[in-house]
Write a protein that holds these residues in place. Structure first.
Motif, short mmCIF file in Angstrom:
data_model
loop_
_atom_site.label_atom_id
_atom_site.label_comp_id
_atom_site.label_asym_id
_atom_site.label_seq_id
_atom_site.Cartn_x
_atom_site.Cartn_y
_atom_site.Cartn_z
N LEU A 148 0.85 -1.19 0.00
CA LEU A 148 0.00 0.00 0.00
C LEU A 148 0.89 1.24 0.00
O LEU A 148 1.91 1.27 0.68
CB LEU A 148 -0.89 0.03 1.25
CG LEU A 148 -2.00 -1.00 1.37
CD1 LEU A 148 -2.68 -0.85 2.73
CD2 LEU A 148 -3.02 -0.83 0.25
N ARG A 149 0.47 2.24 -0.75
CA ARG A 149 1.20 3.52 -0.75
C ARG A 149 0.33 4.58 -0.09
O ARG A 149 -0.79 4.85 -0.53
CB ARG A 149 1.59 3.94 -2.16
CG ARG A 149 2.65 3.04 -2.80
CD ARG A 149 3.30 3.71 -3.99
NE ARG A 149 4.10 4.86 -3.61
CZ ARG A 149 5.37 4.79 -3.19
NH1 ARG A 149 5.98 3.62 -3.07
NH2 ARG A 149 6.03 5.90 -2.89
N LEU A 150 0.85 5.17 0.97
CA LEU A 150 0.15 6.22 1.69
C LEU A 150 1.11 7.36 1.94
O LEU A 150 2.21 7.15 2.48
CB LEU A 150 -0.40 5.69 3.02
CG LEU A 150 -1.47 4.59 2.94
CD1 LEU A 150 -1.76 4.06 4.34
CD2 LEU A 150 -2.73 5.11 2.29
N ALA A 151 0.71 8.56 1.56
CA ALA A 151 1.53 9.77 1.78
C ALA A 151 2.94 9.58 1.22
O ALA A 151 3.92 10.00 1.84
CB ALA A 151 1.58 10.11 3.27
N GLY A 152 3.02 8.93 0.06
CA GLY A 152 4.30 8.76 -0.60
C GLY A 152 5.18 7.66 -0.05
O GLY A 152 6.32 7.49 -0.48
N ARG A 153 4.67 6.89 0.91
CA ARG A 153 5.45 5.81 1.49
C ARG A 153 4.75 4.48 1.23
O ARG A 153 3.52 4.42 1.15
CB ARG A 153 5.64 5.99 3.00
CG ARG A 153 6.42 7.25 3.37
CD ARG A 153 6.65 7.31 4.86
NE ARG A 153 7.45 6.18 5.33
CZ ARG A 153 7.73 5.96 6.61
NH1 ARG A 153 7.28 6.78 7.55
NH2 ARG A 153 8.47 4.92 6.95
N GLU A 154 5.55 3.43 1.09
CA GLU A 154 4.98 2.10 0.87
C GLU A 154 4.91 1.34 2.19
O GLU A 154 5.86 1.31 2.97
CB GLU A 154 5.82 1.29 -0.13
CG GLU A 154 5.20 -0.07 -0.43
CD GLU A 154 5.88 -0.81 -1.57
OE1 GLU A 154 6.40 -1.92 -1.32
OE2 GLU A 154 5.90 -0.27 -2.69
#
Length: 297
Positions: free
Chosen positions: A186-192
């Motif tokens: 999952l990618r959230l706020a540019g982080r995986e």
């Protein structure tokens, strides 16, 4: 290429789980009502109803108490693998104690079932960065594959940077195949981030339709097999209650009444087989990629 996902069962009873280790005296296990035999028989019937085979990681303690159950698992065509003997976290043992635990469990399972035991899964996935030495012991004791690495952050288990799919781990003692527990990226706020979708408590927490979409995406977009695991006690909402802390009770008792229905949904939606079948279908017997340098600390 036909992908097969690995269907796995950790055969232990409700009072043997790590969440209750501080509240259940290991020396008093014989005093608890045994439910694992009946619950595992239900699992076997469930698998038969869908025409699927799985890998059963059997605890040595259970094999000693219920030898007929071990033979029944093998006679129904399933793969028998090892879950250790006493369900102790590996990083709480030294190498010699761990060797004695897996050696005794492997020998008992092989003598009881009359077949070679090739696979291992650690209690509570306790092969972590501080217990990688256990892989050397497994190799030396004749195990060919392991399914103990959970590539996530967790308070009990996890190697967050480990590869997400089956691979070879090279150790001083030799090479072992690793089938890690499945995560979904999952990618959230540019982080995986890696979301655990392999089963167990996550099966009871997430909707079956969500897990099916995640595993289907892993199969289709990433071209890789997933692994699903659960315990026979997770199909038993009427099991005796253990007095423990709130977090332990939440982890163990959440949505027990829904487990069987979720399993039926997943078995009807996805392709499953044993762990050996899943690896062979994707990679062949000897073609797993090696873990990249630095993947294991």
């Amino acid at each position: 290429m036909t992908l097969i996902n690995a269907l796995t069962v950790d055969v232990e009873d409700y009072f043997q789980v790590s969440a209750f280790a501080r509240h259940v005296d290991r020396g008093g296990w014989d005093n608890y009502p045994l439910r694992v035999e009946h619950n595992t028989a239900r699992v076997l019937d469930l698998f038969d109803s869908f025409g699927v085979k799985g890998t059963f990681f059997v605890l040595g303690w259970v094999a000693r108490r219920c030898p007929a159950l071990v033979r029944r698992i093998g006679e129904r065509g399933h793969e028998i693998a090892c879950h250790g003997f006493g369900h102790q976290l590996i990083y709480d043992l030294d190498a010699q104690a761990f060797r004695e635990d897996v050696r005794s469990a492997k020998a008992l399972l092989e003598d009881t079932a009359g077949c070679r035991v090739r696979g291992y899964r650690a209690p509570s996935y306790s092969i972590t960065a501080r217990s990688l030495w256990a892989l050397d012991v497994l190799i030396e004791e004749g195990f060919e594959f392991d399914s103990s690495v959970f590539p996530v952050y967790h308070d009990i288990y996890g190697i967050p940077g480990a590869p997400r799919f089956p691979h070879l781990i090279r150790r001083p003692a030799g090479v072992i195949r690793e089938f890690p527990l499945t995560t979904y990226p999952l990618r959230l706020a540019g982080r995986e981030y890696r979301l655990p979708v392999a089963g167990g408590g996550y099966l009871r927490l997430f909707p079956a339709s969500f897990l099916a979409r995640c595993i289907g995406s892993i199969n289709g977009r990433e071209g890789e097999p997933a692994v699903l695991y659960f315990h026979p006690w997770e199909l038993d909402p009427d099991q005796p209650r253990i007095r423990a802390g709130a977090r332990s009770r939440f982890r163990h008792y959440l949505n027990l009444k829904r487990t069987e229905g979720k399993l039926r949904s997943l078995l009807g939606a996805l392709e499953f087989g044993t762990m050996s079948e899943a690896m062979a279908a994707r990679y062949g017997e000897d073609a797993l990629p090696a873990a990249p340098c630095g993947a294991y600390p």
